[in-house]
Design a protein around this motif. Structure first.
Motif, short mmCIF file in Angstrom:
data_model
loop_
_atom_site.label_atom_id
_atom_site.label_comp_id
_atom_site.label_asym_id
_atom_site.label_seq_id
_atom_site.Cartn_x
_atom_site.Cartn_y
_atom_site.Cartn_z
N GLN A 28 0.85 -2.63 2.95
CA GLN A 28 -0.46 -3.11 3.40
C GLN A 28 -0.30 -4.11 4.55
N ILE A 29 0.63 -5.03 4.41
CA ILE A 29 0.87 -6.02 5.46
C ILE A 29 1.32 -5.32 6.75
N ALA A 30 2.27 -4.41 6.63
CA ALA A 30 2.78 -3.68 7.79
C ALA A 30 1.67 -2.86 8.45
N TRP A 31 0.84 -2.20 7.63
CA TRP A 31 -0.28 -1.41 8.14
C TRP A 31 -1.25 -2.31 8.90
N GLU A 32 -1.59 -3.47 8.32
CA GLU A 32 -2.52 -4.39 8.99
C GLU A 32 -1.96 -4.86 10.33
N ASN A 33 -0.65 -5.05 10.41
CA ASN A 33 -0.03 -5.47 11.67
C ASN A 33 -0.19 -4.41 12.76
N ALA A 34 -0.22 -3.14 12.37
CA ALA A 34 -0.28 -2.04 13.34
C ALA A 34 -1.68 -1.50 13.59
N ALA A 35 -2.57 -1.64 12.62
CA ALA A 35 -3.91 -1.04 12.72
C ALA A 35 -4.80 -1.81 13.70
N ARG A 36 -5.80 -1.11 14.20
CA ARG A 36 -6.81 -1.77 15.04
C ARG A 36 -7.59 -2.76 14.20
N LYS A 37 -7.99 -3.84 14.80
CA LYS A 37 -8.71 -4.91 14.08
C LYS A 37 -9.98 -4.38 13.40
N ARG A 38 -10.68 -3.46 14.04
CA ARG A 38 -11.92 -2.93 13.44
C ARG A 38 -11.62 -2.17 12.15
N LEU A 39 -10.48 -1.49 12.12
CA LEU A 39 -10.09 -0.74 10.93
C LEU A 39 -9.69 -1.69 9.81
N VAL A 40 -8.96 -2.74 10.13
CA VAL A 40 -8.55 -3.73 9.15
C VAL A 40 -9.78 -4.42 8.57
N ALA A 41 -10.76 -4.70 9.41
CA ALA A 41 -11.98 -5.38 8.99
C ALA A 41 -12.76 -4.56 7.96
N LYS A 42 -12.61 -3.25 7.98
CA LYS A 42 -13.32 -2.38 7.04
C LYS A 42 -12.71 -2.39 5.65
N ARG A 43 -11.43 -2.82 5.55
CA ARG A 43 -10.74 -2.81 4.26
C ARG A 43 -11.32 -3.89 3.35
N PRO A 44 -11.49 -3.57 2.06
CA PRO A 44 -11.99 -4.60 1.14
C PRO A 44 -10.93 -5.66 0.88
N PHE A 57 7.02 6.10 -2.20
CA PHE A 57 6.89 5.31 -0.99
C PHE A 57 5.98 6.03 0.01
N ARG A 58 6.21 7.34 0.17
CA ARG A 58 5.41 8.16 1.08
C ARG A 58 3.93 8.14 0.65
N ARG A 59 3.66 8.30 -0.64
CA ARG A 59 2.27 8.29 -1.12
C ARG A 59 1.60 6.96 -0.83
N ILE A 60 2.31 5.86 -1.03
CA ILE A 60 1.75 4.54 -0.75
C ILE A 60 1.41 4.42 0.73
N ALA A 61 2.35 4.79 1.60
CA ALA A 61 2.11 4.69 3.04
C ALA A 61 0.93 5.56 3.48
N LEU A 62 0.87 6.78 2.97
CA LEU A 62 -0.20 7.69 3.38
C LEU A 62 -1.55 7.39 2.73
N SER A 63 -1.55 6.51 1.74
CA SER A 63 -2.82 6.14 1.09
C SER A 63 -3.62 5.15 1.94
N LEU A 64 -2.99 4.58 2.95
CA LEU A 64 -3.68 3.60 3.80
C LEU A 64 -4.54 4.33 4.83
N PRO A 65 -5.69 3.77 5.18
CA PRO A 65 -6.62 4.45 6.08
C PRO A 65 -5.99 4.88 7.41
#
Length: 111
Positions: free
Chosen positions: A95-111, A6-14
């Motif tokens: 990924q969904i939770a990260w997108e909810n918290a991340a800045r829009k510019r950072l989310v936009a960079k994700r493929p 779980f930790r590896r998955i969470a920390l793999s996000l930008p």
């Protein structure tokens, strides 16, 4: 799934970083918590979703996802039963939770 996975998955996000909150590990982006480990005990994780996202995941995987207790759960905090969780669904939820918290510019960079 283990807590380490779980930790590896969470920390793999930008730009995700590990911190601590209420005596258990949490994962943040942009200073905002998007996931935690150890609540309500060490066999659980948590992802911070919107209520509609929470409802969809609980409906799809009721043995994995459970609404957190009280107001936190009403606002979307969703407990993850690590014992029943598979990597693919936890990656999706994180990924969904990260997108909810991340800045829009950072989310936009994700493929």
């Amino acid at each position: 799934m283990t807590a380490a996975e779980f930790r590896r998955i969470a920390l793999s996000l930008p730009e995700a970083v590990e911190n601590a909150h209420q005596d258990h590990p949490d994962f943040r982006v942009n200073g905002k918590i998007f996931a935690t480990l150890g609540y309500p005990d060490k066999s659980w994780g948590m992802v911070k979703l919107f209520p509609d996202q929470q409802a969809s995941l609980i409906k799809a995987e009721p043995k994995v996802f459970v609404r957190a207790a009280g107001a936190w759960g009403e606002r979307g905090s969703t407990c993850v039963n690590l014992k029943n969780a598979k990597k693919r669904i936890v990656q999706k939820a994180a990924q969904i939770a990260w997108e909810n918290a991340a800045r829009k510019r950072l989310v936009a960079k994700r493929p």
